[in-house]
Design an enzyme around this catalytic site. Sequence first.
Site, mmCIF file in Angstrom:
data_model
loop_
_atom_site.group_PDB
_atom_site.id
_atom_site.type_symbol
_atom_site.label_atom_id
_atom_site.label_comp_id
_atom_site.label_asym_id
_atom_site.label_seq_id
_atom_site.Cartn_x
_atom_site.Cartn_y
_atom_site.Cartn_z
ATOM 1 N N ARG A 38 0.847 -1.195 0.000
ATOM 2 C CA ARG A 38 0.000 0.000 0.000
ATOM 3 C C ARG A 38 0.880 1.242 0.000
ATOM 4 N NH1 ARG A 38 -4.960 1.548 4.100
ATOM 5 N NH2 ARG A 38 -3.405 1.254 5.734
ATOM 6 N N ASP B 292 -3.838 3.000 14.255
ATOM 7 C CA ASP B 292 -3.015 3.576 13.201
ATOM 8 C C ASP B 292 -3.578 4.947 12.851
ATOM 9 O OD1 ASP B 292 -5.261 3.113 11.638
ATOM 10 O OD2 ASP B 292 -4.311 1.629 10.342
#
Length: 539
Positions: A170, A450
Amino acid sequence: MNAVIKQPAPRPDAQIALPTDVPTDLLGPEAQAFLVDLHAAFEGERQVRLRARQHRQRGFDAGDVPDFRADTRSIRESAWRVASLPAALRDRRVEITGPVDPKMVINALNSGANCYMADFEDSTSPTWDNLLTGQRALRDAIKGTLEFTAPAGKRYALKPEGQRAVLIVRPRGWHLDEKHVRIDDAPMSGALFDAGLFAFHNAHALVAKDRGPYFYLPKLESMEEAQLWEDALSHIERSLGLPAGQIKVTVLIETLPAVFEMDEILYALRRRIVGLNCGRWDYIFSYIKTFRRHRDRVLPERGQVTMTQPFLKAYSELLIQTCHRRGAHAMGGMAAQIPIAGDAAANDAAMARVRADKLREVTAGHDGTWVAHPALIPLAKQIFDERMRGPHQHAMTRDDVLVDRDDLIAPSIGTITRAGFDGNVEVCVRYIAAWLDGNGCVPIHHMMEDAATAEIARAQLWQWIHYADDGHAPLHLDDGTAIDTALLDRVLLCLPSKLAGQDIPGAARVHEAIAMLESLTLRDTLEDFLTLPAYARLD
């Protein structure tokens, strides 16, 4: 594969500036020329797309709501399908995600998950050292040579290749710059740096293994942004001498505008797209950000914003229906829980929540799911193995799903408790402190936080406090306490003593994080992403 790499010639008028002592194994002259060429080809359109985001948000702030596009109706209503799926990505029932440090890369590839999403975005603090270490770790992992020895002496090594998870990378989103690479005195796109450098070093090795390259594309908001990725990836393929469509992608539907353009996003990337993913945490954040000025759509505390809320249930079921109609995977969302050592009852309760969530996903028709911790892989895998006997569930077309605009933006029911407010403040401060210290993935109260989960907490604080703007009465906690700047100040004032003595990541930067959160929360306009102002503080 023995194809000759077609290296772009350096533009004679382009000036690239890099930090001193750049490692030539990663950023030698040919790699630099490749990045310059990418920047020259796509930076202009990237800026056009970012301005379009700002224009659309101004409309939302003025009272508009997202809706399906009239000009792309023919795409939604016509019959077409995406390209056939590669063998390595046909079965993705359990994927693990995490940052790109060497220990994590080894553990994730060895974890028993079907796929590992190596994350340069929400779970990586983009210090220059972290980015280069991550690129090198992935390159060495693909070669099979990656090893890591912890300070205490424990050695980590890769399992044999046939026992490793399939690697999906990603890169960062279109909105993020890479300030360490400046071309003609402008920062390069973080997305193109991450994806371009990875492909430059690894594409041919991955083609030879029939393993990609594969990418997860984050935070798209429109078909046009998907088309920009299509153009950039096609450019990379041509530059590296790869077959057209060799690079495969999965797109995270993690913004509210994007859910209204899922068919269009699939169509723009139809030669290479494998599926869509319910990026639930960023999606909740995007709902808050999109409706930041809409007083009738304020969400309750984040612990109450589960996938059973009507707007989230509609989103996930429409994603399944859309993907299966087009021959693509519909991937489920993240289980952010981590095991709770020393408290069996609390651990059992947490695992029960994971079990219920994964059962909901597989029953609804998802083709796979995400976990943040290796210990959750057996649980998730057991649930999908029992109820998904084949590699996917594309045959479950979900023709029963009838979702319209109002379903996708329905207000939520719930409350804001004192614990919920205090928890948002603590998560924000602890996450920002850790991120500034170079750690982008932080365990807090048995949840893996996160940037996406921290953004929910940060955006909620801003919206709750600014609810009283323009003379409206403030929101209240469920005990009657007004949610205002005085409440925020009290919680922030008490936080350092609450955290004192705890061994937490970034402890030395807690006071800096408190000041940053206070500034972000009290300013008149909600900052698009907390990582934008925080990035200026990183090395």
